[in-house]
Design a protein around this motif. Structure first.
Motif, short mmCIF file in Angstrom:
data_model
loop_
_atom_site.label_atom_id
_atom_site.label_comp_id
_atom_site.label_asym_id
_atom_site.label_seq_id
_atom_site.Cartn_x
_atom_site.Cartn_y
_atom_site.Cartn_z
N ILE A 239 -2.89 -4.48 1.84
CA ILE A 239 -3.98 -3.63 2.30
C ILE A 239 -3.82 -2.16 1.91
O ILE A 239 -4.81 -1.45 1.76
N ALA A 240 -2.59 -1.71 1.71
CA ALA A 240 -2.42 -0.31 1.30
C ALA A 240 -3.09 -0.12 -0.06
O ALA A 240 -2.98 -0.97 -0.93
N ILE B 174 1.13 7.77 -0.74
CA ILE B 174 0.06 6.84 -1.07
C ILE B 174 -0.04 6.67 -2.58
O ILE B 174 -0.21 5.56 -3.08
N PHE B 175 0.13 7.77 -3.28
CA PHE B 175 0.05 7.72 -4.74
C PHE B 175 1.10 6.77 -5.32
O PHE B 175 0.84 6.03 -6.28
N ILE B 176 2.29 6.77 -4.71
CA ILE B 176 3.39 5.96 -5.23
C ILE B 176 3.05 4.47 -5.28
O ILE B 176 3.51 3.75 -6.15
N THR B 177 2.20 4.03 -4.35
CA THR B 177 1.88 2.60 -4.35
C THR B 177 1.31 2.15 -5.68
O THR B 177 1.44 0.99 -6.06
N GLY C 217 -9.86 -4.32 5.46
CA GLY C 217 -8.64 -3.57 5.77
C GLY C 217 -8.43 -2.42 4.82
O GLY C 217 -8.17 -1.29 5.22
N LYS C 218 -8.55 -2.71 3.52
CA LYS C 218 -8.33 -1.66 2.53
C LYS C 218 -9.32 -0.53 2.72
O LYS C 218 -8.96 0.65 2.69
N ILE C 219 -10.60 -0.87 2.91
CA ILE C 219 -11.61 0.17 3.05
C ILE C 219 -11.34 0.98 4.31
O ILE C 219 -11.36 2.21 4.28
N ALA C 220 -11.04 0.28 5.40
CA ALA C 220 -10.84 0.98 6.67
C ALA C 220 -9.68 1.96 6.58
O ALA C 220 -9.83 3.15 6.89
N ILE C 221 -8.52 1.50 6.13
CA ILE C 221 -7.38 2.42 6.17
C ILE C 221 -7.49 3.48 5.09
O ILE C 221 -6.98 4.58 5.23
#
Lengths: 347, 294, 280
Positions: free
Chosen positions: C152-153, C116-119, C89-93
């Motif tokens: 997953i993000a 995305i950076f904020i995560t 999941g992580k790789i795909a998204i």
């Protein structure tokens, strides 16, 4: 096979930077046109606009009968050879050659026929199953050419394809490209910053500077009759000597001829300068440096009263030594006159 | 921020491509974080029927609560101890491996695999070793007249989690120190040797200063690790005890909020930790940007 | 080596052997414990040499039912799935969002990047309760979806791919476009094959990451059917003081840590690449 027509083509980047000023150019079917100029002159941008990799701000580009402004690169039916070749590193040479054809849905047997034919012409048949990284620079260059040839496109676009090769290989490939283009008769646009490459390859030469076309013509015409100071300085090696009239008048005195009005700079090719005496503007100076190139010698001469060094070319060995005094003449027939302000030729 | 020189002209496709990542980010990261901030300013009545805005009340209370302040000090001690111990050991080992040519790889493998041991398992392993009835270390410590009991003695408990957390982090630090050392040009070492510097002097005057970007980077990462990733170590060993002695800030958020259901206070604690991570991340990225320019 | 001093070489090996002993020691003890019967461990001094009970202990771990814990094989199965789903999941998204950010220019692109950076700044640990609430409201407690999707993000994986894409020459995409490849075809035929090594390295790192998850499964599972190995061994160990069965617990612990450890040992090159590059 097709002609390429550019009408009033402009390119303005974000932030109002104009890369190409409204420009017209017609390239005949089967012709090899070379775009040459210093880096940043817009030649690559123009090529990439023809390819469809850059958008067109204004004007139209047509290939054959079609205006292609809005078309994707693939729909323009052109093939491009990149400076770094851009071969797909994970595919074999054969797969690299096939990729564009497959994407177009070319039948299998036709793909094989064309790939084998191109490989034969370019002598890369033994490498068809290798990966690009297993090839030498020259071999990669051939594969990049092959990728263009198999497509049998309306036009070839070359973006400095030889500048990653060493000097010797560059000379060989230049001849090969010329021969190939002659036999295939495919309309080609070739971008380079190397004026020697430009001179030797081109059917017609387009000299660009600052996003504008300076002059278009046969290479020899440009050499013989440069239309502007820029072309005069850019074409020819070693470059033309460009001397201000005012300074010349002060030192040449009586030998100074009458020149057309508006002329304030005269140019003379280094190989047209005559060492010794004769008809023309007579000057003398001190030899600062001699570069023996082999078949000829380049003399760098400092002339009292001029704040630039003159370059003289003598056939064979130099007749004088470094630090020697030398008398020389600028024959009137060999002079090119220019107007400093407009930068244009005065005849 | 850069893209390629030419880009694909599609309109909708890029949105489709970033959508999964963004949807998950918004639902599971940004929304909950916002909720944490919101509820840190609110009080819920005991039946959960209504909430009222209470401003900074939870924060003010927090800073008057001796338990919380003690936890801040404890966390700082824990973080510093783990960072220093694991980085120190890792640096020594990396320098040693870097000296060897062939045997280095074998040692590296032996030193790298604990990275794959999870914090929980690391906790259990050390809990077993320090276990008062069958553990091997208390048995040995008895010879020195030390009566080990981390279930009753807070200091012992703290030492236990420091040891377990440091042990787990050695591999990571080792790997980065080794990578840093290998990028120091050998010619510098040779030049210094010609200048008459011995091996130890060379290390301190040439190699260690050149390693400072790696050291700095690892410090940030290790602080982050001890703050957040050691939850498993603590939960598997002391569970914050005895008598709060190992209740670090993160563990306290968990016990106050998830176990104790004290939403307001737990949220306020979360927000403070968030600010801490934000500061660490910003420092780290500032530094990465600077490093890129080299 | 600049000079050859025997004592320095000796010191080097001495230091390294000490280091290896420190690093191996706890696991060695666990291994030894897992090879003895229950009596050998409760008799005061723990033995330092292997016993003969390993097989029995392993069989016992795999077959016995403990109170409050799911069967070992089920927890192993859950851990495996959790690790695999998170990895894939992580790789795909991440790879598709990095692709969008590098190869397209669209309004909101910079905003997407920052979101995305904020995560990076919001680890689970600082948003335990509200994240739990979201998962509960979505009805995802006690499910594989709840165990995996919220994890997953990934900013780091997205950055890794972005970094990698930026190193691919611009001409690669231009050549593909001239060759008639659209965005999806270019992604499939060129970008994905070129990313192979990066994907493999990420797989190693992310599998280990997924396997190690502890706090998150602890929050979102109450049904033992969804317990993971990390939760299971922790629960076993927690009751060990009252009911000392250290031999079987250590056997379980060793089995639980084996898969990622083997991955690191046998895929060391990819592991090192993955770890070093995700931190760039």
């Amino acid at each position: 096979m097709a002609s390429i027509d550019l009408k009033g083509v402009r390119k303005v980047y974000q932030g109002n930077v104009t890369a190409i000023h409204a420009l017209d150019l017609s390239i005949a079917d089967g012709e090899l046109v070379v775009l040459v100029g210093p880096s940043g002159c817009g030649k690559s941008t123009l090529l990439r606009m023809i390819a469809g990799l850059e958008t067109i701000t204004d004007g139209t580009i047509s290939i054959g009968e079609d205006v292609v402004n809005k078309k994707e690169p693939a729909e323009r039916d052109i093939a491009m050879v990149f400076q770094n070749y851009a071969l797909y590193p994970h595919m074999s040479v054969r797969q690299n050659l096939e990729y564009g054809l497959k994407n177009r849905g070319t039948p299998r047997d036709e793909i094989d026929r064309r790939v084998n034919e191109a490989a034969r012409i370019l002598e890369i048949t033994p490498f068809l199953d290798r990966k690009p990284r297993q090839l030498s620079g020259g071999q990669r260059q051939r594969v990049a050419m092959g990728r263009a040839i198999v497509r049998q496109p309306k036009a070839f676009l070359f973006d400095e394809p030889l500048s990653n090769l060493d000097a010797k290989l560059r000379g060989q490939m230049r001849i090969e490209i010329r021969r190939l283009q002659r036999s295939l008769k495919t309309t080609s646009v070739y971008v380079t910053h190397d004026q020697l490459e430009a001179m030797t390859l081109a059917d017609r030469l387009v000299v660009m500077n600052g996003g504008r076309i300076e002059q278009v013509g046969k290479p020899i015409e440009l050499y013989d009759k440069p239309a502007s100071l820029f072309v005069a300085g850019f074409i020819g090696s070693p470059p033309m000597n460009l001397l201000p009239i005012a300074a010349l008048q002060a030192i040449a005195g009586g030998t100074m001829p009458n020149l057309p009005t508006g002329t304030d700079i005269v140019g003379i090719r280094p190989d047209e300068v005559v060492v010794g005496s004769g008809e023309g503007i007579a000057l003398s100076g001190t030899v600062e440096l001699i570069e023996p190139v082999g078949g000829e010698s380049h003399l760098y001469v400092r002339v009292e009263g001029l704040d630039q060094t003159l370059i003289l070319v003598q056939q064979g060995r130099a007749s004088v030594g470094e630090a020697d005094k030398v008398d020389f003449v600028l024959p009137l027939a060999a002079l090119h006159g220019f107007n400093k302000e407009s930068g244009l030729r005065v005849d | 921020m850069d893209t390629k020189r030419t880009v694909f002209p599609s309109q909708g496709l890029p949105y489709l491509l970033v959508a999964p990542q963004l949807i998950i980010t918004i639902i599971f990261f940004i929304w909950p974080a916002g909720q944490a901030v919101k509820s840190s300013f609110e009080r819920e009545d005991p039946f959960g029927l209504s909430t009222s805005f209470v401003g900074l009340l939870h924060y003010l209370r927090l800073f008057q609560e001796p338990d919380y302040l003690a936890s801040v000090g404890r966390t700082a001690l824990f973080a510093l101890a783990v960072t220093i111990i694991s980085m120190g050991l890792a640096l020594v080992l990396a320098v040693a491996v870097n000296r060897l040519i062939r045997a280095g790889t074998a040692y590296s493998t032996m030193l790298l695999w604990p990275y794959a041991v999870s914090p929980v398992v690391a906790g259990i392993l050390w809990w077993f070793i320090f276990n008062s009835s069958t553990g091997i270390l208390p048995y040995m410590l008895e010879f020195f007249g030390l009566d080990w009991n981390h279930q009753l003695n807070g200091t012992h408990a703290m030492i236990l989690i420091i040891v377990a957390a440091s042990w787990k982090q050695i591999s990571y630090n080792f790997l980065f120190f080794l990578a840093g050392l290998q990028s120091v040009p050998q010619s510098l070492n040779e030049a210094a040797a010609i200048d008459g510097a011995g091996p130890f002097k060379r290390f301190w005057t040439i190699v260690f200063p050149l390693l400072s970007p790696t050291t700095f980077f690892l410090m940030i990462v290790n602080l982050n690790y001890t703050m957040f990733d050691t939850f498993g170590v603590i939960d598997a060993t002391t569970a914050g005890g005895p008598n709060q002695a190992t209740n670090t800030l993160v563990y306290k958020v968990y016990t106050d909020g998830y176990i104790g259901l004290n939403l307001g206070s737990s949220s306020a604690q979360s927000v403070i930790l968030m600010l801490f991570v934000i500061v660490l991340t910003v420092i780290q990225f500032r530094y990465v940007e600077r490093r890129v320019q080299y | 080596m600049v000079e050859n001093r025997p004592w320095l070489t000796f010191l080097t090996h001495f230091v390294l052997i000490c280091g290896v002993v420190i690093v191996v020691f706890p696991v060695y003890i666990a291994l030894i414990a897992s090879t003895h019967g229950p009596t050998a461990l409760s008799s005061g001094m723990m033995p330092l040499l292997p016993g003969a009970e390993l097989w029995n202990n392993v069989v016992q771990v795999l077959t016995e039912q403990r109170r409050g814990v799911a069967p070992f094989w089920l927890m192993a199965w859950n851990s495996l799935w959790m690790a695999i789903i998170i990895t894939v999941g992580k790789i795909a998204i991440s790879i598709i969002s990095a692709y969008a950010i590098v190869y397209f220019r669209f309004p909101g692109r910079v905003l997407a990047f920052w979101l995305i950076f904020i995560t990076l700044m919001l680890p689970v640990e600082v948003r335990i309760i509200p994240t739990f609430a979201v998962v509960a409201n979505l009805g995802m407690l006690n499910s594989y979806a709840g165990l995996t999707i919220p994890l997953i993000a990934s900013a780091t994986a997205t950055f890794l791919f972005r970094q990698f894409f930026m190193t691919i020459p611009d001409e690669m995409m231009e050549a593909a476009r001239v060759d008639g490849a659209g965005p999806l075809k270019f992604f499939r035929d060129i970008l994905l094959p070129l990313s192979r090594t990066n994907i493999a390295a990420l797989c190693v790192i992310l599998f280990i990451y997924g396997w190690m998850q502890y706090l998150w499964p602890l929050l979102v599972t109450t049904d033992p059917k969804y317990y993971t190995l990390m939760m299971g061994v922790k629960r076993m160990a927690a009751v060990a003081d009252a009911d000392p069965q250290w031999n079987t617990i250590m056997a379980a612990v060793v089995m639980a840590m084996l898969p990622p450890v083997l991955i690191v040992i046998f895929m060391q090159r990819l592991f090192v690449k993955g770890l070093v590059e995700t931190e760039k």
